[in-house]
Design a protein around this motif. Structure first.
Motif, short mmCIF file in Angstrom:
data_model
loop_
_atom_site.label_atom_id
_atom_site.label_comp_id
_atom_site.label_asym_id
_atom_site.label_seq_id
_atom_site.Cartn_x
_atom_site.Cartn_y
_atom_site.Cartn_z
N ALA A 209 0.83 -1.20 0.00
CA ALA A 209 0.00 0.00 0.00
C ALA A 209 0.86 1.25 0.00
CB ALA A 209 -0.93 -0.01 1.21
N PHE A 210 1.96 1.23 0.74
CA PHE A 210 2.83 2.40 0.76
C PHE A 210 3.33 2.72 -0.65
CE2 PHE A 210 6.49 5.02 1.15
CZ PHE A 210 6.27 5.80 2.28
N LEU A 211 3.77 1.71 -1.36
CA LEU A 211 4.23 1.92 -2.73
C LEU A 211 3.13 2.54 -3.58
CD1 LEU A 211 6.31 -1.22 -3.80
CD2 LEU A 211 7.10 1.14 -3.65
N ARG A 212 1.94 1.94 -3.54
CA ARG A 212 0.86 2.41 -4.41
C ARG A 212 0.38 3.82 -4.02
NH1 ARG A 212 -0.94 -1.32 -7.97
NH2 ARG A 212 -0.49 -3.53 -7.54
N HIS A 213 0.48 4.18 -2.75
CA HIS A 213 -0.01 5.51 -2.35
C HIS A 213 1.00 6.61 -2.68
CE1 HIS A 213 2.49 6.66 1.08
NE2 HIS A 213 1.60 7.56 1.46
N SER A 214 2.20 6.20 -3.09
CA SER A 214 3.25 7.17 -3.44
C SER A 214 3.72 6.94 -4.87
CB SER A 214 4.42 7.06 -2.46
OG SER A 214 5.30 8.15 -2.59
N CYS A 215 2.75 6.79 -5.77
CA CYS A 215 3.01 6.66 -7.21
C CYS A 215 3.87 5.45 -7.56
CB CYS A 215 3.69 7.94 -7.75
SG CYS A 215 2.73 9.44 -7.47
N GLY A 216 3.83 4.42 -6.69
CA GLY A 216 4.60 3.22 -6.95
C GLY A 216 6.08 3.38 -6.72
N ARG A 217 6.46 4.43 -5.99
CA ARG A 217 7.89 4.77 -5.84
C ARG A 217 8.38 4.43 -4.44
NH1 ARG A 217 10.32 10.90 -6.75
NH2 ARG A 217 12.49 10.28 -7.14
N PRO A 218 9.47 3.67 -4.31
CA PRO A 218 10.01 3.35 -2.99
C PRO A 218 10.48 4.60 -2.25
CG PRO A 218 10.94 1.91 -4.68
CD PRO A 218 10.20 3.00 -5.39
N ARG A 219 10.56 4.51 -0.93
CA ARG A 219 10.96 5.64 -0.10
C ARG A 219 12.32 6.20 -0.48
NH1 ARG A 219 8.64 1.81 2.97
NH2 ARG A 219 7.06 2.34 4.55
N ASP A 220 13.26 5.31 -0.78
CA ASP A 220 14.63 5.74 -1.01
C ASP A 220 14.99 5.89 -2.48
OD1 ASP A 220 14.47 3.09 -1.68
OD2 ASP A 220 16.20 2.43 -0.51
N ASP A 221 13.99 5.90 -3.36
CA ASP A 221 14.26 5.97 -4.79
C ASP A 221 14.80 7.34 -5.19
OD1 ASP A 221 14.14 5.26 -7.60
OD2 ASP A 221 12.37 6.56 -7.69
N ARG A 222 15.87 7.35 -5.97
CA ARG A 222 16.43 8.59 -6.52
C ARG A 222 16.52 8.53 -8.04
NH1 ARG A 222 21.99 9.63 -3.68
NH2 ARG A 222 21.78 11.61 -4.84
N ARG A 223 15.98 7.47 -8.65
CA ARG A 223 16.12 7.27 -10.09
C ARG A 223 14.76 7.12 -10.78
NH1 ARG A 223 20.37 8.40 -8.30
NH2 ARG A 223 22.39 7.35 -8.54
N TYR A 224 13.68 7.46 -10.09
CA TYR A 224 12.32 7.34 -10.65
C TYR A 224 12.03 5.91 -11.11
CZ TYR A 224 12.58 12.37 -10.39
OH TYR A 224 12.73 13.65 -9.93
N LEU A 225 12.41 4.97 -10.26
CA LEU A 225 12.17 3.56 -10.55
C LEU A 225 10.85 3.13 -9.91
CD1 LEU A 225 15.81 2.23 -9.97
CD2 LEU A 225 14.66 2.68 -12.17
N HIS A 226 9.76 3.52 -10.52
CA HIS A 226 8.43 3.21 -10.00
C HIS A 226 8.16 1.71 -10.17
CE1 HIS A 226 7.44 7.54 -9.81
NE2 HIS A 226 8.28 7.59 -10.83
N ARG A 227 7.91 1.04 -9.05
CA ARG A 227 7.82 -0.42 -9.06
C ARG A 227 6.45 -0.96 -9.43
NH1 ARG A 227 11.01 -2.13 -3.51
NH2 ARG A 227 13.07 -1.30 -4.08
N THR A 228 5.42 -0.15 -9.24
CA THR A 228 4.06 -0.64 -9.49
C THR A 228 3.17 0.54 -9.83
OG1 THR A 228 2.27 -1.99 -8.54
CG2 THR A 228 3.33 -0.41 -7.07
N ALA A 229 2.01 0.24 -10.38
CA ALA A 229 1.04 1.30 -10.66
C ALA A 229 0.52 1.87 -9.35
CB ALA A 229 -0.11 0.75 -11.50
N GLY A 230 0.30 3.15 -9.32
CA GLY A 230 -0.20 3.78 -8.10
C GLY A 230 -0.70 5.17 -8.40
#
Length: 386
Positions: A209-230
């Motif tokens: 849920a955290f991923l999906r509520h933040s555009c599929g982006r992990p907390r520590d992402d710096r490369r716009y590596l969105h892991r899932t739809a959100g």
């Protein structure tokens, strides 16, 4: 002869220096979104602890909370979600906006909560979630629903928008083993104007849920590596600061509402033709989002006229929810392959409650005993005229 005017009731929302201090604290920390500030993280920890859950996730509003939870439970096109026919429309629309079919089932005539037997009869191979709504803070029959969930493998999603601080047989909402969704809209028992939250029983669902509520982006992402739809469903720091203050007085307010409802429901039950919302002895703490009562047989037109008259004399009164299948919105997308009348035929209690039920804002229950007597006297007078 004119009906007497209602007494003064406490205003809502309520606030004091605690909210002001929180807003200044959020302002001066210099980061106003959750990824840089401390208020949302702190609120999530405090809300989870208060409700006995391992994890909480704060989001933009209660409708988004339901939608996000359903998505994490695998709801989408070709699936079904069982919902009570008597509820606010967000319960069904959250499923429908994901492309799922919302399947309305009837509610109990006394508690207004989803009927477990109707749920069991509605489960199909396409069912991906069962959504009980804890109506007015009265927790639905979680024992029976948990058994249905265990027997069928279909998860429960508690719509707890009315149930902040409620308990079922000593267990808080977050201790009942399923995801729960809350609302902090302006009228709710805790509010920041808007806002919502989810409680999770396990880390895996929370992280999804955290991923999906933040555009599929992990907390520590710096490369716009969105892991899932959100989507962007993140709560801001100012709302969280206000909600931390609101949470601090929730228990005290619930205790007062419980005391006042004990009196008011007794007074309402003594009025000829009036039936207050019933209870369940297993609910050892009801949060009392609404003070609800029925006037069986009154009919929708006269019920609406009664509500108008109650408002005219100063009572914060409202007509109860319309059956969701009696709204145009329900049929726009994700509706079952049935007619409204066919659904109504298997939802007789919803049909009746939606036409003869009235509710009072929970701020009424924050007033004194004298105000409870005055409220009952006004209702008795106007019901007699209706």
């Amino acid at each position: 002869m004119n009906a007497r005017q209602a007494p003064e009731f406490p205003r809502w929302p309520q606030y004091d220096e605690t909210e002001r201090d929180g807003l200044i604290r959020a302002l001066e920390q210099g980061q106003w979104w959750r990824m840089g500030g401390d208020e949302v993280d702190s609120f999530e920890r405090e809300f989870a602890e208060h409700h006995g859950a391992p994890h909480a996730l704060a989001v933009t509003n209660g409708t988004h909370a339901l939608e996000l939870a359903l998505q994490c439970l695998g709801v989408g096109p070709g699936t079904e979600v069982i919902v009570p026919a008597f509820t606010f429309i967000s319960s069904s629309q959250a499923a429908q906006r994901l492309g799922a079919v919302a399947v309305p089932v009837d509610v109990h005539p006394d508690t207004y909560c989803i009927d477990a037997a109707a749920v069991a009869a509605a489960v199909t191979p396409r069912t991906r979630a069962i959504m009980p709504v804890h109506m007015a803070g009265l927790i639905a029959d979680m024992d029976a629903l948990a058994k249905i969930s265990a027997d069928t493998g279909v998860p429960l999603l508690q719509d707890a928008a009315h149930a902040h601080g409620a308990r079922w047989q000593g267990k808080r909402v977050g201790e009942l083993g399923s995801v729960a969704a809350f609302s902090f809209q302006n009228g709710k028992l805790m509010t920041a104007g808007e806002g919502g939250a989810l409680l999770f029983p396990d880390t895996e669902l929370y992280e999804a849920a955290f991923l999906r509520h933040s555009c599929g982006r992990p907390r520590d992402d710096r490369r716009y590596l969105h892991r899932t739809a959100g989507s962007n469903l993140r709560m801001n720091e100012f709302s969280a600061a206000v909600l931390r203050a609101q949470l601090s007085r929730l228990d005290q307010q619930i205790a007062l509402r419980e005391e006042r409802w004990t009196l008011l429901s007794r007074l309402l039950a003594a009025i000829d033709g009036v039936v207050p919302q019933g209870g369940d002895v297993r609910v050892d703490r009801k949060s009392h989002y609404m003070a609800m009562f029925r006037v069986p047989g009154l009919g929708e037109e006269r019920r609406n006229a009664l509500v108008d008259r109650l408002v005219e004399v100063g009572l914060p009164a409202f007509a109860a929810f319309r059956a969701i299948y009696r709204t145009d919105a329900f049929w726009e997308i994700g509706a079952p392959d049935e007619t409204p009348d066919a659904i109504a035929a298997r939802c007789p209690h919803t049909e009746a409650i939606s036409q003869d039920c009235v509710w009072l804002h929970h701020r009424v229950l924050l007033a004194g005993e004298a105000e409870m007597h005055a409220t009952a006297e006004i209702i008795a007078d106007l019901v007699a005229r209706a």
